[in-house]
Design a protein around this motif. Structure first.
Motif, PDB file in Angstrom:
ATOM      1  N   VAL A  54       5.231  -4.990  -1.685  1.00 46.21           N
ATOM      2  CA  VAL A  54       4.294  -5.888  -2.324  1.00 46.21           C
ATOM      3  C   VAL A  54       3.721  -6.955  -1.628  1.00 46.21           C
ATOM      4  CG1 VAL A  54       4.379  -7.421  -4.265  1.00 46.21           C
ATOM      5  CG2 VAL A  54       5.756  -5.364  -4.577  1.00 46.21           C
ATOM      6  N   ASP A  55       2.212  -7.109  -1.666  1.00 45.77           N
ATOM      7  CA  ASP A  55       1.752  -8.193  -0.982  1.00 45.77           C
ATOM      8  C   ASP A  55       0.742  -8.686  -1.797  1.00 45.77           C
ATOM      9  OD1 ASP A  55      -0.482  -6.731  -0.952  1.00 45.77           O
ATOM     10  OD2 ASP A  55      -0.205  -5.596   1.190  1.00 45.77           O
ATOM     11  N   ALA A  56       0.039  -9.838  -1.385  1.00 48.86           N
ATOM     12  CA  ALA A  56      -0.911 -10.710  -2.206  1.00 48.86           C
ATOM     13  C   ALA A  56      -2.037  -9.588  -2.751  1.00 48.86           C
ATOM     14  CB  ALA A  56      -1.710 -11.612  -1.377  1.00 48.86           C
ATOM     15  N   ALA A  57      -2.522  -8.454  -2.008  1.00 48.59           N
ATOM     16  CA  ALA A  57      -3.516  -7.750  -2.600  1.00 48.59           C
ATOM     17  C   ALA A  57      -2.923  -6.760  -3.525  1.00 48.59           C
ATOM     18  CB  ALA A  57      -4.119  -6.713  -1.427  1.00 48.59           C
ATOM     19  N   ASN A  58      -1.741  -6.498  -3.701  1.00 52.33           N
ATOM     20  CA  ASN A  58      -1.191  -5.500  -4.776  1.00 52.33           C
ATOM     21  C   ASN A  58      -0.313  -6.018  -5.757  1.00 52.33           C
ATOM     22  OD1 ASN A  58       1.376  -5.298  -3.460  1.00 52.33           O
ATOM     23  ND2 ASN A  58       0.780  -3.497  -2.294  1.00 52.33           N
TER      24      ASN A  58
END
Ligand SMILES: [Zn+2]
Length: 145
Positions: free
Chosen positions: A18-22
């Motif tokens: 999980v990252d900021a984009a998803n």
């Protein structure tokens, strides 16, 4: 039903990074929402996440909740024990959401006897939470024809 293997919660699942984009996609289930990025200029749904709308090249994209309903486009029943703790058989499917042609997810089908799965079958999202990730799975939609 006790004999339905798709109702059993597997001991293990491979989780996404999980990252900021998803994060909107993998944590929307905390509020019961299946979220995708959507272009605010042309209203195109964007998946997988991208910072630019592929339809109109706008950068004005933001998460928005979809209905969570879908139909099975194709599926396969996996019988191979590929993943320790995630015993077969289980159904891997591609589902398409009614919001937009081509808005599709690869997922697992749960809550259904494997032999009852059909292409075109109406399904709805159900989330399985693991370590702060809400995996969007799909089950038969009792409200759809
Ligand atoms: Zn756009």
């Amino acid at each position: 039903m006790a004999t339905d293997p798709t109702r059993a919660r597997p001991a293990f699942r491979v989780l996404p990074r999980v990252d900021a984009a998803n994060a909107h996609f993998w944590t929307g289930g905390a509020e019961g929402e299946l979220r995708f990025l959507r272009c605010r200029a042309c209203r195109h749904w964007i998946h997988p996440p991208a910072p630019i709308c592929p339809a109109c090249l706008s950068r004005d994209v933001a998460p928005e909740a979809a209905s969570g309903r879908a139909r099975v486009v194709t599926f396969t029943i996996n019988h191979q024990p590929w993943i320790p703790g995630f015993p077969p058989p289980y159904a891997i499917a591609i589902v398409e959401l009614p919001e937009q042609p081509g808005l599709r997810l690869t997922t697992n089908l749960v809550g259904v006897a494997l032999e009852a799965i059909r292409i075109g079958m109406p399904v709805r999202v159900v989330f399985e939470e693991r370590d702060g990730v809400w995996l969007p799975l799909f089950e038969p939609d009792p409200e759809a024809a």
